[in-house]
Structures are given as C-alpha cells and as structure tokens.
Design a protein around this motif. Structure first.
Motif, short mmCIF file in Angstrom:
data_model
loop_
_atom_site.label_atom_id
_atom_site.label_comp_id
_atom_site.label_asym_id
_atom_site.label_seq_id
_atom_site.Cartn_x
_atom_site.Cartn_y
_atom_site.Cartn_z
N GLY A 8 -53.68 83.22 -65.39
CA GLY A 8 -54.73 82.51 -64.67
C GLY A 8 -56.14 82.97 -64.94
O GLY A 8 -57.09 82.38 -64.42
N GLY A 9 -56.32 83.98 -65.74
CA GLY A 9 -57.68 84.42 -66.04
C GLY A 9 -58.39 83.40 -66.91
O GLY A 9 -57.82 82.41 -67.38
N GLY A 10 -59.69 83.61 -67.12
CA GLY A 10 -60.46 82.71 -67.96
C GLY A 10 -61.94 82.95 -67.80
O GLY A 10 -62.35 83.97 -67.24
N ARG A 19 -57.92 81.07 -60.05
CA ARG A 19 -56.75 81.52 -59.29
C ARG A 19 -55.84 82.29 -60.22
O ARG A 19 -55.38 81.76 -61.23
CB ARG A 19 -56.00 80.33 -58.70
N LEU A 20 -55.59 83.53 -59.85
CA LEU A 20 -54.69 84.37 -60.63
C LEU A 20 -53.30 84.35 -59.99
O LEU A 20 -53.17 84.26 -58.77
CB LEU A 20 -55.20 85.81 -60.68
N SER A 21 -52.29 84.47 -60.84
CA SER A 21 -50.90 84.56 -60.37
C SER A 21 -50.24 85.78 -60.98
O SER A 21 -50.57 86.19 -62.09
CB SER A 21 -50.11 83.32 -60.77
N CYS A 22 -49.31 86.33 -60.24
CA CYS A 22 -48.54 87.48 -60.72
C CYS A 22 -47.09 87.27 -60.30
O CYS A 22 -46.80 87.15 -59.10
CB CYS A 22 -49.09 88.77 -60.11
N VAL A 23 -46.21 87.24 -61.29
CA VAL A 23 -44.78 87.06 -61.01
C VAL A 23 -44.08 88.40 -61.23
O VAL A 23 -44.21 89.01 -62.30
CB VAL A 23 -44.17 85.98 -61.91
N ALA A 24 -43.34 88.83 -60.21
CA ALA A 24 -42.60 90.09 -60.29
C ALA A 24 -41.12 89.82 -60.51
O ALA A 24 -40.57 88.87 -59.95
CB ALA A 24 -42.80 90.89 -59.00
N SER A 25 -40.48 90.69 -61.30
CA SER A 25 -39.04 90.52 -61.56
C SER A 25 -38.20 91.07 -60.43
O SER A 25 -36.98 90.88 -60.42
CB SER A 25 -38.66 91.20 -62.88
N GLY A 26 -38.83 91.76 -59.48
CA GLY A 26 -38.12 92.31 -58.34
C GLY A 26 -39.07 92.52 -57.18
O GLY A 26 -40.24 92.14 -57.25
#
Length: 125
Positions: A8-10, A19-26
C-alpha cells in the motif's frame, strides 16, 4: 515463525491519503506500524493490541488510524492529511504482550520480534 507482508505504500502530494496493509501468517497480540528515515531510529507510529487498544505517536494523532481485522491477522493504517515529514519506509511489526505493561503493547521497536520488509511512503510538498 510468523511472517508479515506489507503493501500500500506509494507517492502522494501533501494533504493526500494512503492506506497501508499488513498480512500476518499467524497471530501475535501486539501489531504495529513503525517508520524509519535514513540516519534516524525506527519510530513507532501506531500500535494495536488484540483488544483493540491503539496507541499513536503524537506526530500522527488525528491523521492516522490503525485497525485490525476480526481474525487479528491483518492490520491497516489509514493515513490522511499526509505531510512531507511523513515520508519514510513504513514497517509492520508484531510481538507479544508485555507483562510489565499489564499485558499491553509498547511503542518501542525493541519490544517487537517480527518485522515485515517495509513499504515506502513518499509525500511531496
């Protein structure tokens, strides 16, 4: 080992939004956004506990909003009224709740053990 992936950076002009997003594997109790510019220490921007309690750096209060989804594995950072001084590499981080803080989360990068690769945010005047 939990892994984190930001997106989401730019580049935007002053006053714009990202809007930044962060997806975690746990799952980890504390998730947060940090930012860093060359030559300076990594700065805590927004820290979100699994209980929804969010702590913001004074420099972003009223402009940035952090949130997590119900599964507590995706985190967002809505950034409004962006300023050139918000230009930095933004990192997603995750860590455990701290007994010393009543099982809360801190703004200290040293208390987070898992980090994403970072996403660049550039704000022009």
């Amino acid at each position: 080992q939990v892994q984190l992936v930001e997106s989401g950076g730019g580049s935007v002009q002053s006053g714009g939004s990202l809007r930044l997003s962060c997806v975690a594997s746990g799952y980890l109790y504390c998730m947060g956004w940090f930012r860093q510019v060359p030559g300076k220490e990594r700065e805590g921007v927004a820290i979100i506990g699994a209980n929804g309690r969010t702590t913001y750096a004074d420099s972003v209060k009223g402009r940035f909003t952090g949130s997590r989804d119900n599964a507590q594995t995706t985190m967002y950072l809505a950034m409004n009224s962006l300023k050139p001084e918000d230009t930095a590499m933004y990192f997603c981080a995750a860590g455990r709740a701290l007994p010393a803080l009543g099982y809360g989360c801190s703004l200290d990068a040293g208390d987070f053990g898992v980090w994403g690769q970072g996403t660049q945010v550039s704000v022009s005047s």
